[in-house]
Design a protein around this motif. Structure first.
Motif, PDB file in Angstrom:
ATOM      1  N   CYS A 169       0.832  -1.215   0.000  1.00 15.64           N
ATOM      2  CA  CYS A 169       0.000   0.000   0.000  1.00 15.64           C
ATOM      3  C   CYS A 169       0.864   1.261   0.000  1.00 15.64           C
ATOM      4  O   CYS A 169       0.571   2.237  -0.702  1.00 15.64           O
ATOM      5  CB  CYS A 169      -0.936   0.005   1.209  1.00 15.64           C
ATOM      6  SG  CYS A 169      -2.347  -1.113   1.068  1.00 15.64           S
ATOM      7  N   LEU A 170       1.929   1.236   0.787  1.00 19.47           N
ATOM      8  CA  LEU A 170       2.809   2.402   0.853  1.00 19.47           C
ATOM      9  C   LEU A 170       3.474   2.639  -0.494  1.00 19.47           C
ATOM     10  O   LEU A 170       3.556   3.779  -0.977  1.00 19.47           O
ATOM     11  CB  LEU A 170       3.860   2.186   1.946  1.00 19.47           C
ATOM     12  CG  LEU A 170       4.873   3.321   2.166  1.00 19.47           C
ATOM     13  CD1 LEU A 170       4.157   4.613   2.527  1.00 19.47           C
ATOM     14  CD2 LEU A 170       5.862   2.947   3.259  1.00 19.47           C
ATOM     15  N   HIS A 171       3.946   1.570  -1.112  1.00 20.02           N
ATOM     16  CA  HIS A 171       4.599   1.702  -2.412  1.00 20.02           C
ATOM     17  C   HIS A 171       3.634   2.265  -3.461  1.00 20.02           C
ATOM     18  O   HIS A 171       3.963   3.212  -4.203  1.00 20.02           O
ATOM     19  CB  HIS A 171       5.109   0.325  -2.848  1.00 20.02           C
ATOM     20  CG  HIS A 171       5.775   0.311  -4.188  1.00 20.02           C
ATOM     21  ND1 HIS A 171       6.866   1.093  -4.480  1.00 20.02           N
ATOM     22  CD2 HIS A 171       5.502  -0.390  -5.315  1.00 20.02           C
ATOM     23  CE1 HIS A 171       7.239   0.878  -5.731  1.00 20.02           C
ATOM     24  NE2 HIS A 171       6.422  -0.025  -6.263  1.00 20.02           N
ATOM     25  N   LEU A 172       2.406   1.733  -3.507  1.00 16.40           N
ATOM     26  CA  LEU A 172       1.438   2.203  -4.489  1.00 16.40           C
ATOM     27  C   LEU A 172       1.009   3.639  -4.202  1.00 16.40           C
ATOM     28  O   LEU A 172       0.805   4.430  -5.124  1.00 16.40           O
ATOM     29  CB  LEU A 172       0.218   1.276  -4.498  1.00 16.40           C
ATOM     30  CG  LEU A 172       0.455  -0.126  -5.073  1.00 16.40           C
ATOM     31  CD1 LEU A 172      -0.779  -0.993  -4.856  1.00 16.40           C
ATOM     32  CD2 LEU A 172       0.791  -0.059  -6.545  1.00 16.40           C
ATOM     33  N   ALA A 173       0.859   3.989  -2.926  1.00 17.85           N
ATOM     34  CA  ALA A 173       0.447   5.347  -2.586  1.00 17.85           C
ATOM     35  C   ALA A 173       1.492   6.365  -3.036  1.00 17.85           C
ATOM     36  O   ALA A 173       1.157   7.438  -3.555  1.00 17.85           O
ATOM     37  CB  ALA A 173       0.218   5.452  -1.068  1.00 17.85           C
ATOM     38  N   VAL A 174       2.778   6.022  -2.857  1.00 23.53           N
ATOM     39  CA  VAL A 174       3.838   6.931  -3.286  1.00 23.53           C
ATOM     40  C   VAL A 174       3.835   7.079  -4.802  1.00 23.53           C
ATOM     41  O   VAL A 174       3.922   8.189  -5.347  1.00 23.53           O
ATOM     42  CB  VAL A 174       5.212   6.421  -2.782  1.00 23.53           C
ATOM     43  CG1 VAL A 174       6.349   7.186  -3.436  1.00 23.53           C
ATOM     44  CG2 VAL A 174       5.297   6.557  -1.266  1.00 23.53           C
ATOM     45  N   LEU A 175       3.703   5.956  -5.520  1.00 26.49           N
ATOM     46  CA  LEU A 175       3.718   6.016  -6.983  1.00 26.49           C
ATOM     47  C   LEU A 175       2.498   6.736  -7.537  1.00 26.49           C
ATOM     48  O   LEU A 175       2.561   7.335  -8.604  1.00 26.49           O
ATOM     49  CB  LEU A 175       3.802   4.609  -7.562  1.00 26.49           C
ATOM     50  CG  LEU A 175       5.086   3.841  -7.273  1.00 26.49           C
ATOM     51  CD1 LEU A 175       5.079   2.514  -8.014  1.00 26.49           C
ATOM     52  CD2 LEU A 175       6.305   4.637  -7.693  1.00 26.49           C
TER      53      LEU A 175
END
Length: 515
Positions: free
Chosen positions: A161-167
């Motif tokens: 979730c963190l990775h997708l939110a940043v991208l």
């Protein structure tokens, strides 16, 4: 009986794999410009940059129902509402519909549904050339749902979730990213305190690894992102690490400069590449030719390297290798560039028997996106305007450039039937005396589609600019048809009027009065 909105119904068919998102015909990649903003942020360190670039893309079903207990022993998934909700999220047609499925089915939502929703949001925002605006309230509600439930996530779900939110471009200091980072810290084992350092400073490009910089270069090239600050950083890295880089790495670092038609301001960029080519040319022939291809698009071909790749020894060496066909095609293009753009070159050339057509058919990107192209409607407009006998479509002219539409025009401006004329101009042009040339002009209508440009829509990609440049130098008169103008035409009648104005502006005539 109509089912109420928000209730789960029968299982919908699984969406097709490989849904496009970065543009028609390209594999999906989440919000490239948002990713670049993260890489350029003041908080970016070499470790964080490496982490963001090296994280593998999230696949639709690698989120693992197994990890959250949705797959029973034996491997067969439940045919229940949990799987049904996942499919509904994957097929949501708008951000609002995503939020509705999550908010109105709280008892059926599991942890792995939130990464699925974020991934689908990225697809929705990137699947169209002009994505519709998303209400901030919708994004805020989705953020609040994730924030409220993230304490129950395991470390894998939080990480995804963190990775997708940043991208996706959620602010690094916003509530969603902060909440996920906090939950991630809670679940990670404590680290020993680092040694005291006087000042934490921003990482310089030369402190990054070649692998990370190659990933960055490939990302810029793949998504047509002409970002000067990042391109200059790659150029500076190449100069700073010249002694440690071999030609196989350099070819990947140089790729975005040619593709994006960007000559860096770094003064040592070209001298550095010339030294690398002189040192490595005999070691990796294909990498050497790839570097020269990028420099050809930038009109910066070094004579010394051309002497080497056109030498009989180099040509004989590559003839028996597996990559001989592609190298011969690239050498043919380099020879064309020498013929048309380097009149002062006096070194060896590619023998005529070794030359092959450069681009004997439309490029792969055009074939992949043919259903989004304006070519069919422009062809129909020309057919109704001029007649089928007065133009040729997708004709490949020597030395191997494919033209969109070609017209033969008399000295008085009359559009002539193509079957009565040789549609090709002589090549090479300098070997043909001017007095013997056909007085008829050849006019090439060039479609400039949206994907022929860098992402900002103003600079032609290097390969497109090279083709137009060479066709012009060979004597073809070019008539560009920009995508902005084509997209503004509403229907065939407007398009015919637009084409008529374009052709008449060149002084062309057709029909009974045109002969």
């Amino acid at each position: 009986m109509r089912r109420p909105r928000g209730e789960l119904g029968p299982r919908a068919p699984r969406p097709t794999e490989g849904a496009t998102c970065a543009g028609p015909g390209e594999p999906w990649s989440p919000s490239p410009s948002s990713m670049l903003r993260v890489l350029l942020s003041a908080q970016a360190s070499s470790a964080r940059l490496s982490g963001l670039l090296l994280l593998p893309p999230v696949q639709p079903y690698c989120l693992g129902p197994n990890k959250w207990g949705d797959r029973p022993p034996g491997g067969a998934p439940h045919a229940g509402p949990v799987q049904g909700l996942q499919r509904l999220l994957e097929q949501a047609r708008s951000p609002g519909e995503l939020l509705r499925w999550l908010g109105q089915n709280p008892t059926k939502v599991r942890a792995h549904h939130y990464p699925v929703a974020l991934r689908r949001l990225g697809q929705l925002l990137g699947s169209q050339p002009r994505p519709p605006p998303v209400e901030q309230a919708t994004l805020q509600d989705l953020s609040q749902l994730i924030i409220r439930n993230c304490p129950s996530f395991d470390i894998h779900t939080i990480h995804v979730c963190l990775h997708l939110a940043v991208l996706l471009g959620f602010p690094s200091d916003g509530p969603l990213v902060c909440a996920l980072e906090q939950e991630q810290r809670f679940r990670l084992p404590p680290k020993p305190p680092p040694p005291l350092q006087p000042v934490l400073r921003e990482a310089r490009p030369e402190e990054l690894t070649p692998h990370v910089m190659v990933l960055l270069a490939q990302h810029l090239a793949r998504h047509r992102l002409r970002e000067p600050q990042l391109l200059e950083a790659i150029a500076h890295f190449l100069v700073a690490q010249e002694a440690q880089l071999n030609s196989k790495v350099v070819q990947k670092l140089v790729l975005p400069f040619g593709r994006l038609n960007y000559l860096p301001l770094e003064q040592q960029f070209m001298p550095c590449l010339e030294r690398i080519l002189a040192r490595e040319a005999g070691v990796a022939p294909l990498a050497t030719v790839n570097i020269l291809m990028s420099l050809c698009q930038l009109r910066c071909l070094p004579f010394r390297a051309l002497h080497f790749v056109f030498s009989p020894g180099f040509i004989s060496h590559i003839s028996g290798t597996p990559h001989a066909p592609i190298v011969r095609r690239y050498l043919s293009l380099l020879d064309t560039a020498v013929e048309l753009e380097l009149p002062g070159y006096r070194g060896p050339r590619l023998p005529r028997r070794q030359q092959v057509p450069i681009f004997p058919q439309p490029l792969i990107t055009d074939r992949a996106r043919c259903k989004y192209s304006h070519k069919d409607i422009v062809a129909e407009g020309l057919r109704q305007l001029l007649g089928e006998e007065r133009y040729r479509q997708d004709l490949t002219v020597p030395p191997g450039y494919c033209t969109d539409f070609l017209l033969c025009v008399s000295s008085s401006g009359a559009v002539l039937p193509v079957r009565t004329q040789d549609p090709f101009l002589p090549y090479p042009p300098r070997s043909c005396p001017f007095t013997t040339r056909d007085p008829a002009q050849r006019v090439v209508l060039m479609l400039r589609e949206r994907w022929h440009f860098c992402r900002d829509g103003r600079v032609l990609l290097g390969s497109r600019a090279l083709r137009e440049r060479h066709l012009g130098l060979m004597g073809y008169q070019l008539l560009p048809l920009p995508f902005e103008e084509l997209e503004s035409q509403r229907g065939l009648p407007q398009l015919k009027s637009y084409l008529r104005q374009k052709l008449q502006a060149l002084g062309l005539r057709w029909g009974p009065e045109g002969g």
